[in-house]
Design an enzyme around this catalytic site. Structure first.
Site, PDB file in Angstrom:
ATOM      1  N   SER A  26       0.837  -1.204   0.000  1.00  0.00           N
ATOM      2  CA  SER A  26       0.000   0.000   0.000  1.00  0.00           C
ATOM      3  C   SER A  26       0.867   1.247   0.000  1.00  0.00           C
ATOM      4  O   SER A  26       1.975   1.251   0.554  1.00  0.00           O
ATOM      5  CB  SER A  26      -0.844  -0.028   1.273  1.00  0.00           C
ATOM      6  OG  SER A  26      -1.469   1.211   1.493  1.00  0.00           O
ATOM      7  N   TYR A  63      -1.632  -0.155  10.580  1.00  0.00           N
ATOM      8  CA  TYR A  63      -1.915  -0.842   9.314  1.00  0.00           C
ATOM      9  C   TYR A  63      -0.721  -0.723   8.365  1.00  0.00           C
ATOM     10  O   TYR A  63      -0.243  -1.717   7.795  1.00  0.00           O
ATOM     11  CB  TYR A  63      -3.188  -0.254   8.676  1.00  0.00           C
ATOM     12  CG  TYR A  63      -3.373  -0.677   7.248  1.00  0.00           C
ATOM     13  CD1 TYR A  63      -3.681  -1.990   6.925  1.00  0.00           C
ATOM     14  CD2 TYR A  63      -3.215   0.246   6.203  1.00  0.00           C
ATOM     15  CE1 TYR A  63      -3.824  -2.380   5.606  1.00  0.00           C
ATOM     16  CE2 TYR A  63      -3.369  -0.139   4.883  1.00  0.00           C
ATOM     17  CZ  TYR A  63      -3.665  -1.455   4.593  1.00  0.00           C
ATOM     18  OH  TYR A  63      -3.796  -1.838   3.284  1.00  0.00           O
ATOM     19  N   LYS A  66       2.074  -3.566   6.694  1.00  0.00           N
ATOM     20  CA  LYS A  66       2.427  -3.732   5.276  1.00  0.00           C
ATOM     21  C   LYS A  66       3.939  -3.643   5.094  1.00  0.00           C
ATOM     22  O   LYS A  66       4.535  -4.409   4.328  1.00  0.00           O
ATOM     23  CB  LYS A  66       1.719  -2.670   4.425  1.00  0.00           C
ATOM     24  CG  LYS A  66       0.220  -2.882   4.317  1.00  0.00           C
ATOM     25  CD  LYS A  66      -0.105  -4.105   3.465  1.00  0.00           C
ATOM     26  CE  LYS A  66      -1.547  -4.509   3.542  1.00  0.00           C
ATOM     27  NZ  LYS A  66      -1.860  -5.774   2.887  1.00  0.00           N
TER      28      LYS A  66
HETATM   29  P1  NAD Z   1     -11.126  -6.567   1.312  1.00  0.00           P
HETATM   30  O1  NAD Z   1     -11.338  -6.529   2.786  1.00  0.00           O
HETATM   31  O2  NAD Z   1     -12.289  -6.330   0.432  1.00  0.00           O
HETATM   32  O3  NAD Z   1     -10.459  -7.965   0.897  1.00  0.00           O
HETATM   33  C1  NAD Z   1      -9.625  -8.690   1.757  1.00  0.00           C
HETATM   34  C2  NAD Z   1     -10.150 -10.112   1.796  1.00  0.00           C
HETATM   35  O4  NAD Z   1      -9.300 -10.877   2.655  1.00  0.00           O
HETATM   36  C3  NAD Z   1     -11.561 -10.219   2.377  1.00  0.00           C
HETATM   37  O5  NAD Z   1     -12.350 -10.998   1.518  1.00  0.00           O
HETATM   38  C4  NAD Z   1     -11.367 -10.898   3.727  1.00  0.00           C
HETATM   39  O6  NAD Z   1     -12.471 -11.705   4.075  1.00  0.00           O
HETATM   40  C5  NAD Z   1     -10.098 -11.690   3.491  1.00  0.00           C
HETATM   41  N1  NAD Z   1      -9.300 -11.962   4.695  1.00  0.00           N
HETATM   42  C6  NAD Z   1      -8.925 -11.080   5.666  1.00  0.00           C
HETATM   43  N2  NAD Z   1      -8.164 -11.699   6.576  1.00  0.00           N
HETATM   44  C7  NAD Z   1      -8.047 -12.997   6.168  1.00  0.00           C
HETATM   45  C8  NAD Z   1      -7.396 -14.127   6.698  1.00  0.00           C
HETATM   46  N3  NAD Z   1      -6.711 -14.063   7.830  1.00  0.00           N
HETATM   47  N4  NAD Z   1      -7.483 -15.299   6.022  1.00  0.00           N
HETATM   48  C9  NAD Z   1      -8.190 -15.377   4.861  1.00  0.00           C
HETATM   49  N5  NAD Z   1      -8.845 -14.336   4.324  1.00  0.00           N
HETATM   50  C10 NAD Z   1      -8.767 -13.159   4.977  1.00  0.00           C
HETATM   51  O7  NAD Z   1      -9.949  -5.545   0.987  1.00  0.00           O
HETATM   52  P2  NAD Z   1      -9.397  -5.056  -0.415  1.00  0.00           P
HETATM   53  O8  NAD Z   1      -9.695  -3.604  -0.514  1.00  0.00           O
HETATM   54  O9  NAD Z   1      -9.799  -5.967  -1.480  1.00  0.00           O
HETATM   55  O10 NAD Z   1      -7.841  -5.177  -0.124  1.00  0.00           O
HETATM   56  C11 NAD Z   1      -7.089  -6.305  -0.543  1.00  0.00           C
HETATM   57  C12 NAD Z   1      -5.649  -6.133  -0.090  1.00  0.00           C
HETATM   58  O11 NAD Z   1      -5.127  -4.932  -0.636  1.00  0.00           O
HETATM   59  C13 NAD Z   1      -5.493  -6.014   1.426  1.00  0.00           C
HETATM   60  O12 NAD Z   1      -4.313  -6.693   1.793  1.00  0.00           O
HETATM   61  C14 NAD Z   1      -5.335  -4.527   1.644  1.00  0.00           C
HETATM   62  O13 NAD Z   1      -4.581  -4.235   2.793  1.00  0.00           O
HETATM   63  C15 NAD Z   1      -4.593  -4.117   0.384  1.00  0.00           C
HETATM   64  N6  NAD Z   1      -4.799  -2.708   0.019  1.00  0.00           N
HETATM   65  C16 NAD Z   1      -6.082  -2.227  -0.069  1.00  0.00           C
HETATM   66  C17 NAD Z   1      -6.275  -0.893  -0.389  1.00  0.00           C
HETATM   67  C18 NAD Z   1      -7.659  -0.303  -0.439  1.00  0.00           C
HETATM   68  O14 NAD Z   1      -7.803   0.901  -0.251  1.00  0.00           O
HETATM   69  N7  NAD Z   1      -8.709  -1.080  -0.694  1.00  0.00           N
HETATM   70  C19 NAD Z   1      -5.164  -0.070  -0.644  1.00  0.00           C
HETATM   71  C20 NAD Z   1      -3.882  -0.603  -0.547  1.00  0.00           C
HETATM   72  C21 NAD Z   1      -3.715  -1.934  -0.210  1.00  0.00           C
HETATM   73  C1  WQD Z   2      -9.764   9.889   0.774  1.00  0.00           C
HETATM   74  C2  WQD Z   2      -9.986  11.377   0.990  1.00  0.00           C
HETATM   75  C3  WQD Z   2     -10.293  11.956   3.301  1.00  0.00           C
HETATM   76  C4  WQD Z   2     -14.035   9.724   3.819  1.00  0.00           C
HETATM   77  C5  WQD Z   2      -7.070   4.920   2.911  1.00  0.00           C
HETATM   78  C6  WQD Z   2      -5.979   4.265   3.708  1.00  0.00           C
HETATM   79  C7  WQD Z   2      -4.886   3.806   2.797  1.00  0.00           C
HETATM   80  C8  WQD Z   2      -5.397   2.961   1.635  1.00  0.00           C
HETATM   81  C9  WQD Z   2      -6.550   3.619   0.953  1.00  0.00           C
HETATM   82  C10 WQD Z   2      -5.277   0.635   2.228  1.00  0.00           C
HETATM   83  C11 WQD Z   2      -9.236  11.938   2.194  1.00  0.00           C
HETATM   84  C12 WQD Z   2     -11.573  12.210   2.516  1.00  0.00           C
HETATM   85  C13 WQD Z   2     -12.891  10.296   3.294  1.00  0.00           C
HETATM   86  C14 WQD Z   2     -15.130  10.568   4.186  1.00  0.00           C
HETATM   87  C15 WQD Z   2     -13.842  12.473   3.450  1.00  0.00           C
HETATM   88  N1  WQD Z   2      -5.931   1.711   2.089  1.00  0.00           N
HETATM   89  N2  WQD Z   2     -12.794  11.632   3.121  1.00  0.00           N
HETATM   90  N3  WQD Z   2     -14.986  11.919   3.978  1.00  0.00           N
HETATM   91  O1  WQD Z   2      -7.433   7.922   3.753  1.00  0.00           O
HETATM   92  O2  WQD Z   2      -6.531   8.373   1.412  1.00  0.00           O
HETATM   93  O3  WQD Z   2      -6.535   6.077   2.275  1.00  0.00           O
HETATM   94  O4  WQD Z   2      -7.538   4.016   1.903  1.00  0.00           O
HETATM   95  O5  WQD Z   2      -4.094   0.434   2.066  1.00  0.00           O
HETATM   96  O6  WQD Z   2      -4.012   3.082   3.595  1.00  0.00           O
HETATM   97  O7  WQD Z   2      -5.480   5.201   4.640  1.00  0.00           O
HETATM   98  O8  WQD Z   2      -8.679   7.095   1.690  1.00  0.00           O
HETATM   99  O9  WQD Z   2     -11.011   7.107   0.941  1.00  0.00           O
HETATM  100  O10 WQD Z   2     -10.529   7.208   3.426  1.00  0.00           O
HETATM  101  O11 WQD Z   2     -10.018   9.188   1.990  1.00  0.00           O
HETATM  102  O12 WQD Z   2     -13.771  13.691   3.315  1.00  0.00           O
HETATM  103  O13 WQD Z   2     -16.179  10.129   4.685  1.00  0.00           O
HETATM  104  O14 WQD Z   2     -11.395  11.559   1.283  1.00  0.00           O
HETATM  105  O15 WQD Z   2     -10.087  12.950   4.265  1.00  0.00           O
HETATM  106  O16 WQD Z   2      -8.857  13.252   1.852  1.00  0.00           O
HETATM  107  P1  WQD Z   2      -7.254   7.477   2.361  1.00  0.00           P
HETATM  108  P2  WQD Z   2     -10.125   7.580   2.030  1.00  0.00           P
END
Ligand code: NAD
Ligand code: WQD
Length: 339
Positions: free
Chosen positions: A125, A149, A153
């Site tokens: 991430s 978090y 990562k």
């Molecule tokens: P998500 O929660 O929709 O998907 C994660 C999946 O993993 C879920 O289906 C959950 O049930 C499963 N899971 C969690 N813990 C588990 C475990 N211990 N064993 C088996 N399954 C498990 O999230 P996502 O948005 O699809 O994110 C996927 C990956 O990408 C995550 O590792 C997340 O940290 C990373 N990521 C997400 C974002 C984002 O903003 N969505 C950004 C950067 C990185």
């Molecule tokens: C985006 C913008 C908020 C909600 C997060 C995690 C990051 C990554 C992606 C996993 C910001 C604003 C948000 C709301 C708002 N995830 N906001 N009202 O914080 O950039 O990133 O998700 O790896 O680790 O930190 O994403 O969508 O929460 O926010 O005004 O109800 O929207 O302040 O500027 P963020 P976000």
């Protein structure tokens, strides 16, 4: 390429990636504990791909389950999405995050090693950069996460760098996602958060569909053009394509790949609201409130390296991100929960 195991494949990014893997002709199995997803996703994936998707209901921390899965199937690669991702929850329950994201990954990597599987893509991430003092993050930007978090990562990235050093035959890609949004064009799969959404896009779309009264905008006094936060929003289908590109690159390149997956273009909260209103034809009521603790004013990806080494770049802009999110939300107001 043979069979691919996708941990967390029932989740938001994993499910979109499964579709593209299946369309590319790969055999796909999903392993998920369904802690943040629904069983119904798998039927929709089968409907969209026309293929059988093997589903294993298991936790990556369950060593016996992994051992059984790896002994019964020959996987060529693992894509590891499984993990928890809520920043504020990670601050309040750090051990839950270290256990799930770090211990879970260690069990998975050990069992991969026991089964002689050495090709891995890991969901990292942009959060690993923390607050580095610049707004455009290149892969060489120092890594200083500012929440638990992000720390989990970075720890898994460090573990994988050490695994690669000790086992040069391992082929590893660390993909640092920026802000994934959007949904599959079919409107059949998308993001379906349990409870109140933490992130901007699912919150906007739940306001649009009438599930929530208004959006709270966290601050309009940032040093940005309209005062609201700037982020690099990337369409989840572009992100999914990045995983396919990484799998291909791993087959040719034996070095550890670390790349940002973003568009390189930041947009503000107000720009996202306005794009969503345009795509949906619905007015989004919002209220400006105070800043959210831990939020940065602005950051986005330097996306050049992914283009260079994966031959991948994001193609879809915010209008398409909003149109696809709206189609999914409108057709599935309660996500997968009605199934
Ligand atoms: P998500 O929660 O929709 O998907 C994660 C999946 O993993 C879920 O289906 C959950 O049930 C499963 N899971 C969690 N813990 C588990 C475990 N211990 N064993 C088996 N399954 C498990 O999230 P996502 O948005 O699809 O994110 C996927 C990956 O990408 C995550 O590792 C997340 O940290 C990373 N990521 C997400 C974002 C984002 O903003 N969505 C950004 C950067 C990185
Ligand atoms: C985006 C913008 C908020 C909600 C997060 C995690 C990051 C990554 C992606 C996993 C910001 C604003 C948000 C709301 C708002 N995830 N906001 N009202 O914080 O950039 O990133 O998700 O790896 O680790 O930190 O994403 O969508 O929460 O926010 O005004 O109800 O929207 O302040 O500027 P963020 P976000």
């Amino acid at each position: 390429m043979g069979k691919v195991l996708v941990t967390g494949g029932a989740g938001y990014i994993g499910s979109h990636t499964v579709i593209q893997l299946a369309h590319a002709g790969l055999e796909v199995a999903v392993l998920d504990n369904l802690s943040n997803s629904s069983r119904g996703v798998i039927a929709r994936l089968e409907e969209l791909t026309g293929k059988t998707i093997q589903f294993i209901h298991a936790d990556v921390r369950d060593r016996d389950a992994l051992r059984a899965v790896f002994s019964e199937n020959a996987y060529e690669a693992v894509i590891h999405f499984a993990g928890l991702k809520a920043v504020s929850e990670s601050q309040n329950e750090p051990l839950k995050y270290f256990d799930n994201n770090v211990s879970g990954s260690i069990v998975l990597f050990e069992e991969m090693m026991n089964a002689d599987i050495s090709k891995l893509i890991f969901s990292s991430s942009a959060t690993v950069y923390g607050d580095p003092g610049c707004v455009c993050y290149a892969e060489t930007t120092p890594l200083k996460p500012i929440n638990v978090y992000g720390q989990t990562k970075l720890m898994v990235e460090d573990i994988l760098r050490d695994i690669k050093w000790a086992n040069p035959q391992w082929q590893i890609a660390l993909l640092r996602y920026f802000n994934p949004v959007g949904a599959h064009e079919s409107g059949r799969i998308g993001e379906s958060p349990f409870g109140t959404p933490n992130n901007l896009m699912p919150f906007i779309s739940q306001v649009a569909v009438g599930k929530r009264e208004k959006l709270m905008v966290y601050g309009n006094d940032y040093p940005t053009p309209d005062g609201t936060g700037l982020r690099d929003y990337i369409h989840v289908d572009d992100l999914a394509a990045g995983h396919l590109a990484a799998l291909n690159a791993l087959s040719k390149d034996n070095s550890l790949i670390t790349v940002n997956l973003g568009t390189g273009k930041p947009n503000s909260v107000l720009e996202m609201i306005s794009a969503f209103e345009k795509a949906s034809g619905v007015t989004i009521p919002y209220e400006i409130i105070g800043r959210r603790s831990g939020d940065l004013p602005e950051y986005y990806a330097d996306a050049h390296l992914a283009k260079k080494i994966l031959n991948w770049e994001a193609k879809l802009g915010i209008d398409r991100m909003c149109a696809d999110t709206w189609r999914w939300q409108k057709n599935n107001p309660n996500g997968y929960c009605d199934q």
